[in-house]
Write an enzyme that holds these catalytic residues in place. Structure first.
Site, PDB file in Angstrom:
ATOM      1  N   ARG A  57      42.992 -53.021 -29.942  1.00  0.00           N
ATOM      2  CA  ARG A  57      44.281 -52.690 -31.456  1.00  0.00           C
ATOM      3  C   ARG A  57      45.217 -51.972 -30.501  1.00  0.00           C
ATOM      4  NH1 ARG A  57      44.637 -46.615 -32.033  1.00  0.00           N
ATOM      5  NH2 ARG A  57      42.714 -46.287 -30.985  1.00  0.00           N
ATOM      6  N   TYR A 109      54.187 -59.263 -56.815  1.00  0.00           N
ATOM      7  CA  TYR A 109      52.836 -59.297 -55.968  1.00  0.00           C
ATOM      8  C   TYR A 109      52.547 -58.230 -56.787  1.00  0.00           C
ATOM      9  CZ  TYR A 109      48.561 -59.667 -53.434  1.00  0.00           C
ATOM     10  OH  TYR A 109      46.965 -59.124 -53.191  1.00  0.00           O
ATOM     11  N   ASP A 182      60.130 -59.362 -49.454  1.00  0.00           N
ATOM     12  CA  ASP A 182      58.705 -59.463 -49.322  1.00  0.00           C
ATOM     13  C   ASP A 182      59.219 -61.094 -49.421  1.00  0.00           C
ATOM     14  OD1 ASP A 182      56.627 -61.081 -50.154  1.00  0.00           O
ATOM     15  OD2 ASP A 182      55.381 -59.301 -50.427  1.00  0.00           O
ATOM     16  N   LYS A 207      49.642 -67.240 -46.249  1.00  0.00           N
ATOM     17  CA  LYS A 207      50.142 -68.359 -47.179  1.00  0.00           C
ATOM     18  C   LYS A 207      50.777 -69.589 -46.756  1.00  0.00           C
ATOM     19  CE  LYS A 207      48.788 -65.045 -50.406  1.00  0.00           C
ATOM     20  NZ  LYS A 207      48.592 -64.569 -50.033  1.00  0.00           N
TER      21      LYS A 207
END
Length: 396
Positions: A57, A109, A182, A207
């Site tokens: 982690r 988005y 973004d 993406k």
């Protein structure tokens, strides 16, 4: 494909793509490809000292290779990988606290706005959504509580382009405020916001960076050591981390970014030009077209344009439904940036949780279609769109 007027792509960017994230000292056993390190924990010395890694982690070799790649591609000092694009947005939003205010692009988005509406607003963070194409709208929305200006350019799905230099200039006049962009629709191949003074860039690795529709992951890059340390703390404490296997897939996908992106652009240009003259299409939104009202601005801050095209077909929901029903090469699916071409209606996918009055204001209607132009032959894609439009709207 003409790149005249765009920023000149760095000649060694392809080399950077191929070699970014590779360890200078090499990999175990002389492996060319970094191995997938699945271990959840790492051995410490008898003295109680740790080596480079402690617990997955907190960090892992697979994640480090990917994060180093992200930083290299974004022209950043620091890169972080997250379990999804929206978890990257969440991490950045968590830099703020109760009473803080964010000025946000009104078109972006839908998953980001859903996160903020359903969760962040309950923590006391407030938001002002403005049309960031007009810098004066940003300036007017800033209050003494404003800590962040968050833009998406080009925007999803209306393809609005924001002047990054103007945003940075506004931010610098308001100490204590930082900027976020973004960059998912463009990828670092076509746009590198940090070079314009943006403080934090967000990517959905899902993406274009990965490019193969088989990974869900997000990324953040910055040149600010202070912001990086805070984001790293959030990444670790909240556990917003990707798996080693997903890191490996994204690392592999990145290696062909410089080959895929020009092909996405050339295909999108061909499709956009074809649809501009189609009798069953009301309007085409693609910043790479000279007809786009902000085409010149895009060219001044980008190296090209991606494969994202939005259109309005003639008619309403019935015609859109028939259009999607008749597509053969384009798959109806809610993602983008993969090698395959996708089509979706934002009103019932990416923006399905947005209030209707908000959708009406943004022009996100039943007849709006968002296309992610893939790597197929552009003429075949145009033929597919043509037959689907004729089937939905008539052959005339």
């Amino acid at each position: 494909m003409s790149m005249e007027g765009y920023l000149a792509q760095e000649p060694n960017f392809a080399t950077r793509v191929v070699h970014c994230g590779m360890a200078e000292e090499g990999h175990p056993h002389g492996a060319i490809v970094p191995p997938i390190t699945l271990s959840s924990t790492y051995k410490m010395k008898p003295s109680g000292e740790w080596g480079d890694f402690v617990y997955s982690r907190l960090g892992s070799p697979s994640r480090k290779a990917l994060q180093d790649s992200i930083a290299k591609l974004e022209d950043a000092e620091y890169g972080l990988a997250f379990g999804s694009g929206v978890s990257a947005v969440k991490a950045v939003t968590m830099l703020l606290g109760t009473g803080d205010h964010i000025v946000v692009s009104d078109d972006l988005y839908g998953g980001s706005t859903a996160l903020w509406r359903n969760h962040s607003e309950r923590t006391g963070v407030t938001f002002s959504y403005v049309d960031t194409r007009r810098p004066e709208n940003i300036e007017a929305a800033i209050t003494p509580q404003t800590k962040m200006i968050y833009i998406e350019t080009p925007s999803n799905p209306a393809m609005k382009v924001t002047d990054m230099l103007a945003v940075v200039d506004i931010c610098r006049r308001h100490p204590g405020t930082f900027t976020v962009c973004d960059n998912t629709f463009m990828s670092p191949y076509f746009q590198r916001p940090l070079n314009f003074g943006i403080d934090i860039v967000i990517e959905s690795i899902t993406k274009y960076l990965n490019g193969h529709s088989d990974v869900v992951m997000g990324a953040v890059a910055t040149n600010s050591e202070e912001l990086y340390k805070r984001l790293l703390r959030i990444q670790i404490d909240i556990g917003l981390v990707p798996s080693p296997f997903d890191c490996y897939l994204a690392f592999r996908g990145i290696r062909t970014l410089h080959l895929r992106m020009p092909r996405h652009m050339s295909g999108a240009l061909r499709v956009a030009h074809f649809l501009e003259s189609h009798p069953h299409v009301e309007r085409v939104l693609y910043p790479g077209l000279e007809s786009h009202p902000q085409h010149a601005l895009l060219k001044s801050q980008a190296y090209g344009c991606s494969g994202m095209v939005s259109i309005y077909i003639r008619g309403g929901k019935p015609e859109a439904t028939e259009f999607f029903r008749h597509l053969k090469l384009f798959t109806m699916a809610g993602s983008l940036g993969g090698y395959e071409s996708l089509a979706v209606g934002p009103v019932f996918s990416t923006h399905s949780s947005n209030p209707k009055e908000e959708l009406d204001y943004l022009g996100i209607t039943d007849n709006m279609v968002r296309l992610s132009v893939g790597l197929e032959d552009p003429d075949d894609l145009c033929a597919d769109l043509d037959q689907a439009l004729k089937a939905a709207c008539g052959s005339g």
